[in-house]
Design a protein around this motif. Structure first.
Motif, PDB file in Angstrom:
ATOM      1  N   THR A  93       0.812  -1.217   0.000  1.00 54.57           N
ATOM      2  CA  THR A  93       0.000   0.000   0.000  1.00 54.57           C
ATOM      3  C   THR A  93       0.846   1.269   0.000  1.00 54.57           C
ATOM      4  N   THR A  94       2.123   1.120   0.260  1.00 55.07           N
ATOM      5  CA  THR A  94       3.036   2.259   0.234  1.00 55.07           C
ATOM      6  C   THR A  94       4.289   1.851  -0.523  1.00 55.07           C
ATOM      7  N   ARG A  95       4.745   2.705  -1.422  1.00 62.37           N
ATOM      8  CA  ARG A  95       5.973   2.423  -2.161  1.00 62.37           C
ATOM      9  C   ARG A  95       6.600   3.726  -2.619  1.00 62.37           C
ATOM     10  N   LEU A  96       7.844   3.670  -2.985  1.00 63.66           N
ATOM     11  CA  LEU A  96       8.548   4.835  -3.514  1.00 63.66           C
ATOM     12  C   LEU A  96       8.549   4.760  -5.032  1.00 63.66           C
ATOM     13  N   ILE A  97       8.276   5.897  -5.677  1.00 66.30           N
ATOM     14  CA  ILE A  97       8.287   5.932  -7.135  1.00 66.30           C
ATOM     15  C   ILE A  97       9.213   7.059  -7.593  1.00 66.30           C
ATOM     16  N   PRO A  98       9.847   6.907  -8.756  1.00 68.00           N
ATOM     17  CA  PRO A  98      10.784   7.936  -9.245  1.00 68.00           C
ATOM     18  C   PRO A  98      10.029   9.088  -9.921  1.00 68.00           C
ATOM     19  N   ARG A  99       9.432   9.954  -9.117  1.00 62.16           N
ATOM     20  CA  ARG A  99       8.685  11.078  -9.665  1.00 62.16           C
ATOM     21  C   ARG A  99       8.889  12.287  -8.768  1.00 62.16           C
ATOM     22  N   THR A 100       8.973  13.458  -9.374  1.00 62.23           N
ATOM     23  CA  THR A 100       9.112  14.705  -8.615  1.00 62.23           C
ATOM     24  C   THR A 100       7.729  15.329  -8.459  1.00 62.23           C
TER      25      THR A 100
END
Length: 124
Positions: free
Chosen positions: A91-98
């Motif tokens: 339900t929570t993750r890190l994504i490469p977006r600014t």
């Protein structure tokens, strides 16, 4: 009331299943089979995870076990072991977006479509 500790839970759960009616299709026998598979996975019993080992143990205990049913059972067994290894959707993750400082991306499903919404961390 007395405490009872099961020293070999994998073997115990196997015997609980195989010594009853393992090929009946009855819900109680199915549940015993599921308990056995889950116990194999929980205790990471590597030898027991091999379908060939299970096949040998079943045929040792029940030499006249229906071979067609056995093949289906071994297929299910392998699938259940794979299922146990699979994780759930995070339900929570890190994504490469600014994004804006102090915000996060919330992913929602609405009417069958996935939507991403940028929201502030503190909704005050």
């Amino acid at each position: 009331m007395t405490i009872c500790k099961i020293k070999q839970p994998v073997e115990y759960s196997f015997l609980q299943w195989i010594n009853n009616y393992p090929d009946s299709g009855h819900w109680a026998d199915k549940e015993r089979f599921f308990i056995f598979v889950k116990t194999v996975c929980k205790y990471n019993a590597t030898r027991w995870k091999k379908p060939d080992h299970l096949k040998k143990k079943i045929l040792d205990a029940k030499p006249y076990f229906d071979l067609e049913f056995l093949e289906r059972l071994l297929y299910l067994y392998s699938n259940l072991i794979e299922f146990y290894k699979t994780g759930a959707c995070q339900t929570t993750r890190l994504i490469p977006r600014t994004i804006k400082r102090g915000h996060y991306i919330e992913v929602r499903v609405k009417k069958g479509n996935i939507h991403e919404v940028e929201l502030p961390l503190n909704k005050t």
